[in-house]
Motif scaffolding. Structure first.
Motif, PDB file in Angstrom:
ATOM      1  N   UNK A 187       0.954  -1.223  -0.162  1.00 24.61           N
ATOM      2  CA  UNK A 187       0.230  -0.027   0.034  1.00 24.61           C
ATOM      3  C   UNK A 187       0.906   1.184   0.028  1.00 24.61           C
ATOM      4  N   UNK A 188       1.916   1.331   0.610  1.00 29.79           N
ATOM      5  CA  UNK A 188       2.935   2.419   0.793  1.00 29.79           C
ATOM      6  C   UNK A 188       3.606   2.592  -0.521  1.00 29.79           C
ATOM      7  N   UNK A 189       4.162   1.594  -1.212  1.00 30.70           N
ATOM      8  CA  UNK A 189       4.705   1.498  -2.312  1.00 30.70           C
ATOM      9  C   UNK A 189       3.712   2.074  -3.480  1.00 30.70           C
ATOM     10  N   UNK A 190       2.586   1.531  -3.528  1.00 27.39           N
ATOM     11  CA  UNK A 190       1.547   2.014  -4.626  1.00 27.39           C
ATOM     12  C   UNK A 190       1.241   3.397  -4.225  1.00 27.39           C
ATOM     13  N   UNK A 191       0.799   3.848  -3.122  1.00 27.79           N
ATOM     14  CA  UNK A 191       0.719   5.450  -3.037  1.00 27.79           C
ATOM     15  C   UNK A 191       1.834   6.227  -3.440  1.00 27.79           C
ATOM     16  N   UNK A 192       2.994   5.673  -3.246  1.00 24.13           N
ATOM     17  CA  UNK A 192       4.250   6.642  -3.839  1.00 24.13           C
ATOM     18  C   UNK A 192       4.271   6.701  -4.954  1.00 24.13           C
ATOM     19  N   UNK A 227      -3.632  -1.865  -6.548  1.00 27.04           N
ATOM     20  CA  UNK A 227      -4.318  -0.859  -6.066  1.00 27.04           C
ATOM     21  C   UNK A 227      -4.911  -0.766  -4.436  1.00 27.04           C
ATOM     22  N   UNK A 228      -5.208   0.199  -4.274  1.00 28.15           N
ATOM     23  CA  UNK A 228      -5.836   0.354  -3.264  1.00 28.15           C
ATOM     24  C   UNK A 228      -6.820   1.305  -2.760  1.00 28.15           C
ATOM     25  N   UNK A 250      -3.400   3.553  -7.543  1.00 25.78           N
ATOM     26  CA  UNK A 250      -3.048   2.432  -8.365  1.00 25.78           C
ATOM     27  C   UNK A 250      -1.497   2.046  -8.935  1.00 25.78           C
ATOM     28  N   UNK A 251      -1.012   1.484  -9.098  1.00 24.86           N
ATOM     29  CA  UNK A 251       0.473   1.191  -9.644  1.00 24.86           C
ATOM     30  C   UNK A 251       0.265   1.682 -11.271  1.00 24.86           C
TER      31      UNK A 251
END
Length: 162
Positions: free
Chosen positions: A15-20, A67-68, A83-84
């Motif tokens: 979730x952290x990596x997708x957000x960034x 995605x989140x 989303x990625x």
């Protein structure tokens, strides 16, 4: 195949990596580089992990979190639809939003709210959300970003129309 499920402790880093990645890819033409860095730099905190485990949902494609989305029922608030970049433009954000709206209906909510980034407001409008005025979103770290507060009314009616 895409599935949306409740997030768990194993989803915190994804979730952290997708957000960034999502913020850097989708918001670059709308916010300054300094604002983007302040928004996404750092590493996940225990507070972040708790929020992910409590309120997040994840979109999973072929066993991979892509995605989140977040629904806070108490405030009828949608957040964190990210989303990625490799999966943007495939309808996954719409499916996540529809899933969160269905959850809101299941909890008896008749309306919902969100603070859209400047780049995301057209997407939300396309999904039936309303809002045009620019306001200021304050992150938990104290960063202030221009946003567009949006609402969606009539969630009960939407269910009976399907």
């Amino acid at each position: 195949m895409l599935t949306i499920r409740k997030a768990n402790s194993g989803d915190v880093l994804d979730a952290w990596d997708i957000r960034k990645a999502s913020v850097l890819a989708a918001c670059a033409n709308y916010y300054s580089e300094a604002s983007l860095s302040a928004w996404v730099d750092g590493s996940p905190t225990d507070k972040w992990a708790n929020v992910v485990e409590r309120d997040f949902y994840v979109a999973v494609a072929d066993g991979f979190v892509v995605g989140t989305g977040m629904l806070t029922v108490a405030s009828a608030q949608v957040d964190a639809i990210f989303l990625r970049p490799s999966h943007m433009g495939r309808g996954i954000g719409r499916k996540m939003l529809e899933s969160l709206e269905a959850l809101a209906r299941d909890h008896g909510l008749a309306s919902m709210r969100l603070d859209a980034t400047l780049n995301a407001a057209p997407f939300y409008r396309h999904c039936g959300w309303s809002g045009d005025s620019i306001s200021t979103y304050r992150t938990s770290r104290g960063l202030e970003l221009p946003c567009i507060p949006m609402t969606k009314e009539g969630l009960h009616n939407t269910l009976s129309e399907r």
